[in-house]
Structures are given as C-alpha cells and as structure tokens.
Motif scaffolding. Structure first.
Motif, mmCIF file in Angstrom:
data_model
loop_
_atom_site.group_PDB
_atom_site.id
_atom_site.type_symbol
_atom_site.label_atom_id
_atom_site.label_comp_id
_atom_site.label_asym_id
_atom_site.label_seq_id
_atom_site.Cartn_x
_atom_site.Cartn_y
_atom_site.Cartn_z
ATOM 1 N N UNK A 119 -2.106 33.950 89.020
ATOM 2 C CA UNK A 119 -0.868 33.895 89.667
ATOM 3 C C UNK A 119 -0.036 34.702 88.624
ATOM 4 N N UNK A 120 0.768 35.617 89.266
ATOM 5 C CA UNK A 120 1.679 36.337 88.166
ATOM 6 C C UNK A 120 2.869 35.440 87.647
ATOM 7 N N UNK A 121 3.446 34.392 88.398
ATOM 8 C CA UNK A 121 4.446 33.570 87.990
ATOM 9 C C UNK A 121 4.105 32.464 86.975
ATOM 10 N N UNK A 160 -0.224 43.618 90.489
ATOM 11 C CA UNK A 160 -0.901 44.842 90.703
ATOM 12 C C UNK A 160 0.007 45.915 90.454
ATOM 13 N N UNK A 161 -0.561 46.832 89.341
ATOM 14 C CA UNK A 161 -0.080 47.973 88.895
ATOM 15 C C UNK A 161 1.382 47.583 88.407
ATOM 16 N N UNK A 162 1.769 46.595 87.906
ATOM 17 C CA UNK A 162 3.053 46.126 87.390
ATOM 18 C C UNK A 162 4.191 45.588 88.199
ATOM 19 N N UNK A 163 3.636 45.504 89.588
ATOM 20 C CA UNK A 163 4.422 44.854 90.488
ATOM 21 C C UNK A 163 3.565 43.875 91.177
#
Length: 992
Positions: A420-422, A510-513
């Motif tokens: 998870x990005x967060x 994904x790809x910095x987003x």
C-alpha cells in the motif's frame, strides 16, 4: 392467505395522484376549520372548565360535557356512574400542563405501568425519536393506540422494521387532548387485535369553546436539548348551537444533544459494561466501570492488530502533516475487546500521543414537530349528528447512527496490503520490513469522517367522518369511516459505500502516481484515500466513498365501523345494557430503498424493499352489562360485564376473543372487581412478508459428536407468511375504596397476570438451536419445530436447516400489582385556604419472564423483574417498583406542584451474578463485577401564577430533576433514568 403486490410503475403513478388528492382534501378541511374560527371565536363565551388528572378507574370527574354520558374506555358501553371492571388510569390535560410536558408520549411514560424503552429520552445511537407506548414491557406492538376510539395508521421507518405494527405518539397534538384513558389489561374483545397489554384512548376536547394557547422554552443546565413549544386552539358553536367547530395547532422544536456525551461529568467518566474475553485471572466475565466507553481494538487513525512486532502500534498525524506510529496504551482486555476499560494513565498516554478512541453517545436526537387537528360537528336533528375530524402531523428527527468501527465491533478489521502506497509513507523502512506478506489487519474507528446522520421525515394524514344518533329512548348508534396514511422518508448522509471505501483504501504506486489497485474500480471513478493517522481525502475521493442512503415507507389504513348500544330490558337489579358492532378495515404497507441498501453495500442502509402487501380484517362483537343484584344485605350492587368478538384476518385466519368481568359494590365506596379475558395480537405485515434470505454464519450444534451443518441452503431469516395470531390470557382482580369517613380520598389496588402463548418472535438461527437444545439435549419445545434433521433423527442427525424467521414460538408471562390513590381537598372546608391535590400511581412487578431467555445455563428462563441494566442478553427488564407521586397546592392565583418519581433498587442483569451473590464464579460467563443498581428518586417542581380578567393568563416555571441526579452508572442506556440532568422550562398560557 392473500398477498397483494402492485407493479412499481402503476403504484408510483396512482399512489402519487391519490396521495396528493387526499392530502389536498385533508389540508383543505383543516384550513377551512381554522379559517372559520376567528369569526366564531368572537362570539364564543370563555370556558373555565379545567380537566383534572385522575387515577380512578372511571372517567375523571367533570370531564364529560354537561348532560352527557361518562364514557369509560374499558368498555364500549357508556353509562352514567358506571365503574369499569377492567382497571383504567385517566391522565388529564392538567397532568400535562402542571409538568410543562410537550409530548403526550412523555406524559404517558410517567405512568408506572409503561416502559419508556422507545422514546427520545431513552438515548442511544440510532434513536428514531419515536414515542411508542409499551404497557407492561410487553412491547409496543401489544398496546393498542386509539384516537377518539378510532385506530391510527401504523408508523414504519425504513430500516427500522421493529416499529411496524405501532403508532408513534408524536402525531397526537397535546393541545386538544382532554384525557388519555389507559386500560391496563387485555381488551381485545372490546377493541380488537393488539390490545394484549392494554389500550390507550386519547379523547379530544371536541366541545371546547373559546381560544387558548401557550408558548414555552426549556433547556438543560448543560445548555442542550433546547426545546421550544407553542400551541393554539379555538372552538365555538354556530347555527344556534347546532354546530360546533374546534381546531388546534402544535409546534415543537427540540435541538437534541451533541454526538459525544462529554458535557456531563458522568458522560466524561465513560462508564460502560463490557464482556472481557482475554481477561486476567480473577476478573469476572463482564466488567462495569469508568473509562469503559473507549475502543480497545480500533483508533481514529488506525490500530495494528496483526500478531507480531507491530501489534499495538497506532497511526497518528504529525505536526508537519505527515503520519507516524506510536504505541497504543491498551485496556484491560489487551487488544481483544471492541470496547475496553482503560486506566487513567493509559488514557492520558493515548491522548498525549494524538489517539482518539472515545465512542460516540448521543443522549437525544434533534426533532421538529408540526401537528394540526380539527373537528366539525353538526346536529342535523335532535337525534342525528354528523362530523368530520381531520388530523395532520409532520415530524422530522435527526440523529446519529454509527461511525466506522472496522475491527471494533461493527465489522471485520481493514486489511492494508504490504505494498500500500500510504503504508510505505507511514512506516519506517525497518517497520515496513516487518509487515507480513498478507499485509496488516487494522482496527479503524473513523472519527475523522464523523458519524452517519439519519434524518427521518414522518408525515401522517388521518381523516375520520361519520354520523351518530339515537332512537327509542336508550338506543344509540354510530357509523364512521376512517382513512389514514403514514409516510416515512429516511436519508442517511455521510454514509460509506463499503465496496468503494475498500477499493479506494487499496492504493498502490504505479509509475510514481498513487492509484486504486483495481483497474475496474478506477474506470468506475475510484480515487485513492489515505486514512492512516487522519483522513486525507480529496473531494473527488469523498464523492466516491461517501453518499446518502434513502428509503421510504408507506402505510395506509381504511376503516369502516358501526356500533349500536341500548337497554333492551331490565331485570330486578336494573337495566341490561347491550352493545353490538362490526368493523371492516384494510391495511397496506410498502417499503422502498435504494439499490445499495438492498445489497447491504452501505455502512448503514435504509433496509430492504418490500412491494405493497396488504390484508383486510372483518370483525363483529357483542358486549353486555347485566345487573345481578341491587340493595341486597351483602351487596349494594353486583354487575356482570361480558364481551365476545370474532375477527377474521385475510392473512392469518379467524380467531375469537372474549372477556368476562364482575363488579361487586359492597357498600358505598367499596367495590371489588375481577376480569378474565382472552386477547390476541395478529401478525403485522412486516412480520408476515419481510423477504427471507440465507443466514450466515451457520450455527454450531451443541450435541457432542454430531457434525456441524455444511450446506447453508436451509438456513433462513426473515418474515413468515404462515404466522398465526398470538393468544393471551389476562386475569385481573382488584378493589377500589372511597372511605365514607374521608370521601375526598380514593384508593385502588389491582393484581394482573398476563400470559402470552404462541408469541411472535424472531431470533438468529443459532438462537433457535440454543433454545431447542437445553444443555445439549433435544427438548422438543416450540423452537425445535424450526429445525430440520437428516433422516429426521433428532438425536444424531445432522442439522440440515433452521428457520430463523418470525415464528409463533415464544411465551411471555408477567404479573404484578397496580396501586392508585387520589386526594383532592378544598382546604376552606377544614378552616384553611387553598386547594390541595395528591395523586399516587405505583406498579410492583412480581414476575417478568420470556421463553426467549431459556438457555443451557438457565433452562427455566430468567425472571427479569427487578432488572434495569442497559447491557444484557435477552429482553429488557422492569424495576420491581415504580412510583409516581404528585402534590399540588393552589391558593388564589398561585399554584405550586411537586412530582417525585421513584425507581427501586435493581440489578444490571438477572442472568448474572455479582461478587455478593450466590453463584458468582469469575471463570463463568455469568460473572459480573457489580450487579447492583441503586434506587433513584427524581424531584420535579413547578410554579404557576394566574392573573388578568377571570385569570385568563398564566405564567409558569418548572424544574425537572431538581437535584440533577445522574443515572445510576452504568445503567445509562435505559429510559427509567433521567439522562439529561436538571432541566428548566418556563412559559405562558392564555385562555379566553
């Protein structure tokens, strides 16, 4: 049996047109009545009649129009001076005014025979603001509510189907209620279905002449529950007295209380009772105490519950707007109880760390009411009167329901994936390395989003019209038609779409987003969210995860009734009275809800949809009063009262009810009475036709060695079209005494015994199994009939199905004593000044049992008499003693009154044992840290001053709960105790 469904399009078009037409006609009737009043009122003489509250079992003295009959609610026959064999309590307008009560439901809840379980005063999340009358604690569906002896349409709130079959007393305007007659015993033979516990008949002051009104304001000492109440009524005669017109309007606005109960010291103490599973040795199963209304498995920023090194870390915001973790100071259960008990040090540590885990607790929802009512009657001749009586009510209630409680008592914990990005932003690299491959289980309470807010808009339209007359001396007749419609619209705002919420929560880089992991969800508008620490949600994300659940419920009642009564002949003891009648009514219900509510996608939905279902009812009755003796050596008068009724429901068949009563007046002022009756409650349409659905999880089987159920096909919950009417037997025995040497005093005591068999109830599939197998042994009782077994083998056959649907399987029994006393004395008769009135009502509950309390631990059930605690398994209890005493003194234009309400010492739970009780064992689930609730007495005071010509004006001031008594903690969720604290009320009244 018949079940009627209508196509949605056809229903919508026709009901909208028909409903609009009826609404316009009703409003036109009210407007025409109101418009006509000013002109007539100018010629109306001032009325100085004042109605008194009386606990006597006959109509209150002075309540009948001059020259009219005293109409006793306990019987459909009206006779001057007749004393009803069934005990009746009369609550008059004076009772309401002396206490500055703004709702007739609140007035009735002062009568000890009622349990105020469903009322705004009961507090609690999800409180609908409804006042439902609950005599004897047997449930509001078993108390019949009438207005001028006519029924009202049912109140049904989408998503709250437990209200089905009941009438919300909010719709009754207090300004035109002359008396509220409460028959505290079975009366189905006289009035029909639902009168198992008793009947309430609101009598309107339809002969009022003049103009009267009031305005009052009130609020608590905590500056909440701010209440504004205004009334206006007028009435006059016309056409040389042959016509009479009366109309009244009522407005009430209550601001309610805050979402968190922190204004009061006892609320800040956060007392609670909770079951502790993972508890230290010597700790009882249920713990009561302060600091227990805090979440133990969830926080506002997320709490890690996954076993391992990260368990117990809570996500909190940093001052710079970021997120970090801190150690959560756990409570007694150490991360295993959704609500837990914390030491003051642990709470302080959590607060200092930025953790909020306090649970919401709203004591009273906000509510606005508009009620209008009128009556126009005209004497066509000396023997014929026609009338029309419209009623309109509009009630809006706003309150909270839930906050998110993932992993904290209202659903599974959230799963936060390792990638998870967060999560990567909130944990250090070292911490992230410790996250299991399956991610983290996080308890989340979501205070940052705030609670769901439910707005209920309830509108009632009722119009009754008819004719009545007389002929042949004693014979009287009446014919009436009644139309009623109740519509409830519900909006639940700030509501979570659970599917979208979890899609948005599963965010990846994904790809910095940062985007939602699911491509399909992204295509459908998914925007990622970060809840860790504090919600970080864009407006687009909020639109995706939050929304509004909607629903509407509509009930329609059509009722035609005809009655005839007279005295066909006399016996040696006096005239015999006979009454006969017939009634035909149709009832229908329709529920509509949005698609997400129907699929259980919302955090809080508006319930299931139900196409229009209806039933018709045909009834016929006969009632008689037969004098048996008069002026005998041992009896001044003996009379028999009997009634029988045949009722045929198109849905649940035919049933016969009856009543037999005897009154024995020994001498002037001393009367014995007794009644025995067979009463019924027919299943309501919700109980019959709520859609059935499969029930999960599957129940466990208590029989050793028998395989657990494996196929869920036969495990159902919902309604049951095969229900039959409940049957009840009620016995009352009592005595009323008015001493000859003290004629101002009236006393009565009555014993009641109510037994209900085949009672309609619903329970979980596991509850059905538990009630069938007592101690793991098949009992063959009524609950067992809901279970199917492989090869019909009840000893070793696998359970193949359980009907957790509404069924006629329960039994109830309650018995007790009612005491009433009234004393009214003009003190100038004894050389003093003023008028003194004393009124005492008391109920002593001897037994209150239900078969739904039968379990392995309690094979004979649990007697809930003497239980008033808030948290327990089983039906609510009743205190052993409830006493309400009122003293009023008036001299000149000044009046002062005091009201004392007493609740006897009680137990939290009669199915548990405290340290000082036999049976206490901390290893058992029945153990509780303290099972006692102390007695409470509340004192209310009122002061009034009448002035002006004929004392037409009055100013008044009242204080409820004068000593600001807190509820006996932790019984802070029951309606027996005052939750609001000291409340001030003041205002003005006028009458011309």
């Amino acid at each position: 049996m018949r079940q009627h469904f209508m196509a949605s399009e056809h229903f919508a078009a026709n009901s909208a047109t028909t409903g609009l037409t009826r609404k316009v006609l009703l409003l036109a009737s009210v407007v025409s009545v109101l418009a006509a009043l000013p002109a007539f009122a100018q010629q109306a003489p001032a009325s100085n009649a004042q109605v008194a509250a009386s606990p006597a079992p006959q109509a209150a003295e002075g309540n009948a129009p001059e020259g009219g009959d005293v109409v006793v609610t306990a019987t459909r026959l009206s006779r001057d001076g007749y004393t009803a064999p069934t005990p009746t309590t009369v609550v008059g307008q004076e009772f309401v005014e002396q206490r500055a009560i703004t709702n007739i439901g609140d007035a009735l809840n002062k009568v000890p025979a009622f349990r105020a379980a469903v009322s705004p005063s009961a507090g609690g999340l999800g409180n609908t603001g409804a006042f439902l009358a609950d005599l004897r604690g047997l449930g509001p569906t078993r108390t019949l509510v009438l207005l001028d002896r006519g029924r009202l349409p049912q109140t049904i709130i989408p998503g709250v189907t437990t209200s089905a079959g009941t009438t919300d007393l909010n719709v009754i305007p207090t300004v035109l209620v002359r008396n509220s007659d409460v028959v505290t015993g079975g009366a189905s033979a006289a009035y029909g279905s639902d009168a198992v516990a008793g009947v309430i008949n609101f009598q309107t002051d339809d002969h009022f002449v003049g103009v009267k009104g009031s305005f009052q304001y009130g609020e608590t000492r905590y500056h909440d529950a701010k209440n504004k109440h205004a009334t206006l009524a007028a009435g006059t005669t016309f056409a040389d007295g042959r016509g009479h017109i009366v109309a009244g309007f009522e407005y009430n606005d209550d601001g309610g209380t805050a979402y968190y109960n922190t204004a009061r010291a006892w609320g800040r103490a956060a007392w609670n009772g909770a079951v502790i599973a993972n508890r230290p040795a010597g700790t009882p199963s249920t713990v009561l105490g302060p600091n227990g209304n805090y979440f133990g498995t969830g926080t506002s920023g997320g709490l890690i519950l996954t076993a391992g090194a990260l368990k117990g870390l809570a996500f909190v915001p940093t001052t710079g707007g970021g997120v970090t973790t801190t150690t959560f100071a756990p409570g007694l259960s150490n991360l295993t109880a959704s609500l837990d008990f914390f030491t003051p040090a642990a709470l302080a540590a959590n607060v200092a760390a930025g953790i909020n885990n306090l649970n919401t607790q709203q004591l009273r929802p906000a509510q606005t009411r508009y009620n209008a009512m009128g009556k126009l009657s005209f004497d066509v001749s000396d023997h014929l009167t026609v009338y029309v009586e419209p009623l309109y009510s509009n009630v809006t209630t706003t309150g909270i329901i839930l906050i998110r409680r993932d992993g904290a008592g209202a659903g599974p914990a959230l799963t936060i994936a390792k990638d998870n990005a967060y999560l990567a932003q909130a944990l250090t690299p070292a911490q992230l390395a410790l996250v299991p491959a399956g991610g983290l289980s996080v308890g989340y309470t979501g205070e940052g989003f705030g609670p769901n807010v439910r707005e209920i808009h309830n509108e009632l339209i009722r119009i009754q019209t008819g004719a009545k007359g007389s002929f042949g001396g004693s014979w009287k007749w009446d014919l009436s038609y009644l139309y009623g419609q109740n519509t409830s619209n519900v909006k639940i705002t700030n509501n979570f779409n659970n599917t979208n919420f979890r899609n948005a929560l599963d965010a990846v880089n994904v790809g910095g987003q940062i985007v939602c992991r699911s491509a399909a969800a992204t295509a459908a508008g998914c925007v990622p969210i970060n809840i860790l620490g504090s919600p970080n949600v864009s407006s687009a994300a909020a639109s995706y995860i939050l929304g509004t659940a909607t629903g509407s419920g509509k009930t329609v009642l059509n009722d035609v009734a005809a009655n005839l009564q007279g005295e066909p002949f006399s016996t040696w003891a006096g005239p015999v009275s006979v009454g006969v009648g017939a009634e035909y009514r149709t009832e229908s219900i329709r529920l509509v809800s949005d698609p997400l509510s129907q699929s259980s996608t919302w955090l809080t939905g508006a319930g299931a949809a139900l196409p229009t279902v209806s039933q018709n009812v045909k009834e016929a009755y006969i009632e008689t009063i037969v004098p048996l003796l008069r002026d005998a050596p041992f009896a001044k008068k003996v009379e028999f009262n009997g009634a029988a009724r045949v009722t045929d429901y198109s849905t649940s068949g035919s049933v016969t009810t009856w009543k037999a009563g005897l009154t024995w007046e020994v001498t002037d002022g001393l009367m014995f009475r007794s009644t025995r009756s067979r009463d019924i409650r027919a299943p309501n349409l919700i109980e019959l036709y709520t859609p059935q659905s499969q029930s999960l999880p599957l129940p466990t089987d208590p029989r050793p060695g028998v395989a657990r159920p494996t196929n869920n096909a036969g495990f159902l919950v919902g309604g049951n079209p095969n229900l039959k009417p409940e049957r009840s037997t009620t016995q009352t025995v009592g005595v009323a005494y008015q001493p000859s040497f003290f004629r101002k005093l009236r006393l009565s005591v009555d014993y009641y015994n109510i037994q209900i068999k085949g009672a309609i109830t619903s329970t979980s599939t596991q509850g059905v199994v538990n009630n069938c197998f007592i101690g793991g042994v098949y009992t063959g009782n009524s609950f067992c009939s809901l279970i199917s077994f492989a090869n019909n083998d009840t000893a070793a056959g696998q359970i193949t199905g359980v009907q957790g649907v509404t069924s006629n399987v329960a039994e109830f029994r309650t018995r007790g004593l009612d005491f009433q006393a009234s004393y009214r004395q003009r003190l100038d008769e004894i050389g003093l000044k003023g008028v003194l009135s004393v009124n005492v009502l008391a109920t002593h509950v001897l037994t209150f049992k239900s078969s739904t309390d039968v379990s392995t631990l309690f094979p004979n059930g649990i007697d809930r008499a003497g239980q008033t605690g808030a948290a327990f398994g089983g039906p609510a209890g009743l205190p052993k003693w409830l006493v309400n005493t009122t003293i009023d003194y008036e001299i000149g234009g000044v009046g002062v009154n005091a009201n004392v309400r007493y609740v006897s010492p009680s137990f939290q739970n009669n199915g548990q044992y405290g340290p000082d009780q036999a049976g206490y064992d901390t290893t058992q689930a029945t153990s509780i840290s303290n099972n006692h609730i102390s007695a409470v007495a509340y004192l209310d005071m009122g002061l009034r001053y009448n002035f002006g010509p004929d004392r037409r004006f009055q100013v008044f001031f009242n204080v409820d709960n004068l000593f600001d008594r807190d509820p006996p903690l932790p019984a802070n969720g029951t309606a027996y105790y005052d939750l609001l604290g000291r409340t001030y009320k003041g205002g003005v009244r006028f009458k011309f």
